[in-house]
Scaffold this motif. Structure first.
Motif, PDB file in Angstrom:
ATOM      1  N   GLN A 229       9.286   5.372  13.924  1.00  0.00           N
ATOM      2  CA  GLN A 229       7.934   5.045  14.291  1.00  0.00           C
ATOM      3  C   GLN A 229       7.926   3.637  14.151  1.00  0.00           C
ATOM      4  OE1 GLN A 229       5.669   7.339  13.446  1.00  0.00           O
ATOM      5  NE2 GLN A 229       7.274   8.012  15.137  1.00  0.00           N
ATOM      6  N   GLN A 230       6.961   2.735  13.827  1.00  0.00           N
ATOM      7  CA  GLN A 230       6.579   1.256  13.679  1.00  0.00           C
ATOM      8  C   GLN A 230       6.850   0.829  12.488  1.00  0.00           C
ATOM      9  OE1 GLN A 230       2.574   0.286  15.427  1.00  0.00           O
ATOM     10  NE2 GLN A 230       3.325   0.832  17.821  1.00  0.00           N
ATOM     11  N   HIS A 231       6.787   1.537  11.214  1.00  0.00           N
ATOM     12  CA  HIS A 231       6.082   0.893  10.005  1.00  0.00           C
ATOM     13  C   HIS A 231       7.702   1.858   8.881  1.00  0.00           C
ATOM     14  CE1 HIS A 231       3.048  -0.696  11.101  1.00  0.00           C
ATOM     15  NE2 HIS A 231       2.831  -1.431  10.612  1.00  0.00           N
ATOM     16  N   ILE A 232       7.677   2.097   7.803  1.00  0.00           N
ATOM     17  CA  ILE A 232       8.356   2.396   7.350  1.00  0.00           C
ATOM     18  C   ILE A 232       7.757   3.694   6.208  1.00  0.00           C
ATOM     19  CG2 ILE A 232       9.461   2.736   4.343  1.00  0.00           C
ATOM     20  CD1 ILE A 232      10.409  -0.572   4.409  1.00  0.00           C
ATOM     21  N   GLN A 233       8.947   4.710   6.819  1.00  0.00           N
ATOM     22  CA  GLN A 233       8.562   6.697   6.780  1.00  0.00           C
ATOM     23  C   GLN A 233       9.302   5.806   4.637  1.00  0.00           C
ATOM     24  OE1 GLN A 233       6.682   8.562   8.751  1.00  0.00           O
ATOM     25  NE2 GLN A 233       6.891   6.117   9.509  1.00  0.00           N
ATOM     26  N   THR A 234       7.705   6.548   3.944  1.00  0.00           N
ATOM     27  CA  THR A 234       7.976   7.216   2.419  1.00  0.00           C
ATOM     28  C   THR A 234       8.016   7.649   2.148  1.00  0.00           C
ATOM     29  OG1 THR A 234       5.731   6.878   2.150  1.00  0.00           O
ATOM     30  CG2 THR A 234       6.535   4.827   2.668  1.00  0.00           C
ATOM     31  N   CYS A 245       5.633  20.003   9.656  1.00  0.00           N
ATOM     32  CA  CYS A 245       6.144  18.416   8.235  1.00  0.00           C
ATOM     33  C   CYS A 245       4.667  17.532   8.320  1.00  0.00           C
ATOM     34  CB  CYS A 245       7.092  18.073   8.514  1.00  0.00           C
ATOM     35  SG  CYS A 245       7.634  17.172  10.357  1.00  0.00           S
ATOM     36  N   VAL A 246       4.269  16.795   7.839  1.00  0.00           N
ATOM     37  CA  VAL A 246       4.352  15.507   7.528  1.00  0.00           C
ATOM     38  C   VAL A 246       4.468  14.593   6.987  1.00  0.00           C
ATOM     39  CG1 VAL A 246       2.347  16.083   5.714  1.00  0.00           C
ATOM     40  CG2 VAL A 246       2.112  14.756   6.924  1.00  0.00           C
ATOM     41  N   SER A 247       4.581  13.205   7.293  1.00  0.00           N
ATOM     42  CA  SER A 247       5.305  12.354   7.044  1.00  0.00           C
ATOM     43  C   SER A 247       4.255  10.792   7.019  1.00  0.00           C
ATOM     44  CB  SER A 247       6.203  11.621   7.652  1.00  0.00           C
ATOM     45  OG  SER A 247       6.353  11.106   8.912  1.00  0.00           O
ATOM     46  N   CYS A 248       4.522   9.672   6.079  1.00  0.00           N
ATOM     47  CA  CYS A 248       3.669   8.949   5.285  1.00  0.00           C
ATOM     48  C   CYS A 248       4.676   7.436   5.694  1.00  0.00           C
ATOM     49  CB  CYS A 248       2.454   8.863   4.669  1.00  0.00           C
ATOM     50  SG  CYS A 248       3.298   9.688   2.753  1.00  0.00           S
ATOM     51  N   SER A 249       3.897   6.338   5.706  1.00  0.00           N
ATOM     52  CA  SER A 249       4.638   4.788   6.285  1.00  0.00           C
ATOM     53  C   SER A 249       4.077   3.982   5.422  1.00  0.00           C
ATOM     54  CB  SER A 249       4.122   5.288   7.549  1.00  0.00           C
ATOM     55  OG  SER A 249       2.996   4.315   8.024  1.00  0.00           O
ATOM     56  N   SER A 250       4.006   3.012   5.438  1.00  0.00           N
ATOM     57  CA  SER A 250       3.994   1.826   4.324  1.00  0.00           C
ATOM     58  C   SER A 250       2.948   1.032   5.330  1.00  0.00           C
ATOM     59  CB  SER A 250       5.662   0.777   4.054  1.00  0.00           C
ATOM     60  OG  SER A 250       5.598   0.580   5.637  1.00  0.00           O
ATOM     61  N   GLY A 251       3.049   0.051   5.023  1.00  0.00           N
ATOM     62  CA  GLY A 251       1.724  -0.790   5.725  1.00  0.00           C
ATOM     63  C   GLY A 251       0.873  -1.784   4.652  1.00  0.00           C
ATOM     64  N   PHE A 252      -0.138  -2.483   5.264  1.00  0.00           N
ATOM     65  CA  PHE A 252      -0.749  -3.369   4.314  1.00  0.00           C
ATOM     66  C   PHE A 252      -1.852  -4.284   5.069  1.00  0.00           C
ATOM     67  CE2 PHE A 252      -2.181  -7.043   3.034  1.00  0.00           C
ATOM     68  CZ  PHE A 252      -2.532  -7.514   1.714  1.00  0.00           C
ATOM     69  N   TYR A 274      -3.766  10.598  10.148  1.00  0.00           N
ATOM     70  CA  TYR A 274      -4.442  10.225   9.177  1.00  0.00           C
ATOM     71  C   TYR A 274      -4.352   9.447   9.292  1.00  0.00           C
ATOM     72  CZ  TYR A 274      -3.167  15.545   9.694  1.00  0.00           C
ATOM     73  OH  TYR A 274      -3.219  16.419  10.183  1.00  0.00           O
ATOM     74  N   ARG A 275      -5.547   7.726   9.534  1.00  0.00           N
ATOM     75  CA  ARG A 275      -5.754   7.180   9.315  1.00  0.00           C
ATOM     76  C   ARG A 275      -6.842   6.799   9.019  1.00  0.00           C
ATOM     77  NH1 ARG A 275      -0.950   4.805  10.705  1.00  0.00           N
ATOM     78  NH2 ARG A 275      -0.401   6.114  13.509  1.00  0.00           N
ATOM     79  N   GLY A 276      -6.382   6.087   8.167  1.00  0.00           N
ATOM     80  CA  GLY A 276      -8.030   5.812   6.639  1.00  0.00           C
ATOM     81  C   GLY A 276      -7.408   4.019   5.147  1.00  0.00           C
ATOM     82  N   HIS A 277      -6.459   4.473   4.566  1.00  0.00           N
ATOM     83  CA  HIS A 277      -6.004   3.627   3.528  1.00  0.00           C
ATOM     84  C   HIS A 277      -5.656   2.559   4.234  1.00  0.00           C
ATOM     85  CE1 HIS A 277      -6.005   6.993   0.639  1.00  0.00           C
ATOM     86  NE2 HIS A 277      -4.786   7.451   1.361  1.00  0.00           N
ATOM     87  N   PHE A 278      -5.843   1.158   2.735  1.00  0.00           N
ATOM     88  CA  PHE A 278      -5.278   0.174   2.944  1.00  0.00           C
ATOM     89  C   PHE A 278      -3.790   0.068   2.840  1.00  0.00           C
ATOM     90  CE2 PHE A 278     -10.013   0.833   4.172  1.00  0.00           C
ATOM     91  CZ  PHE A 278     -10.456   0.068   5.076  1.00  0.00           C
TER      92      PHE A 278
END
Length: 330
Positions: A229-234, A245-252, A274-278
Motif C-alpha cells: 500500500q501507499q501508507h502505513i497499515q495501522t 478482511c479489512v485494513s486501514c492506513s495512516s495519512g493526513f 472506504y474514503r472520507g476521513h481526514f
C-alpha cells in the motif's frame, strides 16, 4: 445601513478525550449544548442551540485508556497508560476487577470470548495472561520480544497465542506452558496489529512497512503478501465467517486516511475502498449484523470521528446519521 458580519461564533464544547473509554462508573444521561450564530438568507443573524445527549461514565483508569476489548456481552477489558488492566461491567457501571503486573503502558488486549481469560501486551515487552475467576496475579507470562509488543491475538481453540512487535518478529506461544513454539522475523516488519482468521490456522498482520501479510501458524511462515500500500497499515480485522478482511492506513489531510476490504479467498485484488476521513484511521472492524441493517464496517480516526460504511459499496450516505464526532483534547 448596518454592516452585517457573517461570522461563525461557536462555544467550545466540554473537553472530552478522543481516546474513547467506555470503562467508567454509573451511567448518567447528560445533555450538553453549544451555541452558534449564523446568517439567514434574508440577512438576519440568528442564534441557534445545538443539543447533544450522551452517557457519561466515571473513570476506571487514572490516565489515558489505550485499548478496549469485549470479554462477553456484559464485560469489557481495558488497558491504559496507568499500567493497569481493568475488567468492567458496562451494563451496571461497575469495575469487576483490576489487574496489575505490567511496568509500562498497556498496548493490546486479546480476550478468549465468552470465557474468563484474556491477555494483555505492554510497552514493557511482556505479555500476560489473566483469569477473572482467579487471583489478580498473572496466570501466565510470555517474555521473548526485545521491543514494545504491538500485536496480540489468540487462536480460535485458545491453545495458541501469536504476538508481534516493533522488533520485526512474530512469536507463536503455547498458552498452556507459556513456551515459545515458533519464531519468525521479516526485515522492517514493524507490526501494528494481528488478528486470527476464525476456524483457520492463519494470522493476518499489518505493518509500518505498508504491507499486509497472511501467516500460516503451522510453522509460522508467510502464506500470502497483499499488494504493498501507499501508507502505513495501522490495523486489521477479519469477518466472522473468515472470508473477508479489512485494513486501514495512516495519512493526513485526506491523503491515505482510509480502509480497504479484501477477499481472503481471492487475495489478489481489493474489493472496496472506504474514503472520507481526514487523518490517520486508527482502527477498523466488521459490525455484527445485530448492530446494522446491512453488512457494515466501522472506522475510527484521529480526525475524531467514527464512521459507518456499507461494506459492499463503500457508501456512507445511508448511514450518515451514525457518524459520531468525538471531541479531542486541546
Amino acid at each position: 445601513m448596518l454592516l452585517l458580519r457573517c461570522r461563525l461564533k461557536r462555544a467550545l464544547p466540554q473537553k472530552v478525550s478522543c481516546r474513547f473509554c467506555p470503562v467508567m462508573g454509573k451511567l448518567q444521561s447528560k445533555f450538553k449544548h453549544s451555541t452558534y450564530k449564523c446568517s439567514r438568507p434574508d440577512g438576519f443573524i440568528e442564534e441557534r442551540i445545538q443539543t447533544k445527549a450522551f452517557q457519561e461514565y466515571s473513570p476506571a483508569h487514572v490516565d489515558t485508556v489505550s485499548v478496549v476489548a469485549a470479554l462477553n456481552s456484559d464485560l469489557c477489558v481495558s488497558g491504559g497508560k496507568d499500567k493497569t488492566v481493568v475488567a468492567y461491567n458496562w451494563r451496571t457501571g461497575n469495575v469487576v476487577k483490576r489487574f496489575k503486573g505490567h511496568e509500562r503502558e498497556i498496548t493490546k488486549i486479546a480476550c478468549i470470548y465468552k470465557s474468563s481469560q484474556f491477555f494483555s501486551a505492554s510497552r514493557d515487552k511482556m505479555v500476560m495472561m489473566w483469569d477473572l475467576q482467579s487471583s489478580s496475579q498473572p496466570r501466565q507470562q510470555f517474555s521473548g520480544h526485545t521491543m514494545v509488543v504491538t500485536g496480540l491475538t489468540v487462536s480460535p481453540d485458545s491453545s495458541q497465542l501469536c504476538t508481534g512487535s516493533r522488533d520485526n518478529t512474530l512469536l507463536l506461544w503455547d498458552v498452556g506452558t507459556g513456551r515459545c513454539a515458533e519464531s519468525a522475523s521479516v526485515s522492517r516488519n514493524l507490526v501494528t496489529h494481528l488478528c486470527w482468521v476464525p476456524q483457520e490456522p492463519y494470522v493476518l498482520q499489518t505493518s509500518e512497512d505498508k504491507t499486509i501479510r497472511l501467516w500460516d501458524s503451522r510453522g509460522l511462515q508467510v502464506a500470502h503478501t497483499f499488494p504493498t500500500q501507499q501508507h502505513i497499515q495501522t490495523h486489521c480485522a477479519v469477518s466472522e465467517d473468515g472470508h473477508k478482511c479489512v485494513s486501514c492506513s495512516s495519512g493526513f489531510g485526506g491523503e491515505g486516511c482510509g480502509a480497504t476490504l479484501w477477499d481472503l479467498r481471492q487475495t489478489r485484488n481489493r474489493i472496496c475502498e472506504y474514503r472520507g476521513h481526514f487523518q490517520t484511521v486508527a482502527s477498523c472492524i466488521f459490525l455484527p449484523r445485530a448492530l446494522a441493517s446491512m453488512p457494515a464496517i466501522a472506522t475510527s480516526s484521529h480526525d475524531c470521528k467514527v464512521k459507518i460504511w456499507n461494506q459492499d459499496t463503500g457508501d456512507r450516505s445511508s448511514t450518515s446519521k451514525m457518524q459520531i464526532p468525538i471531541h479531542s483534547e486541546t
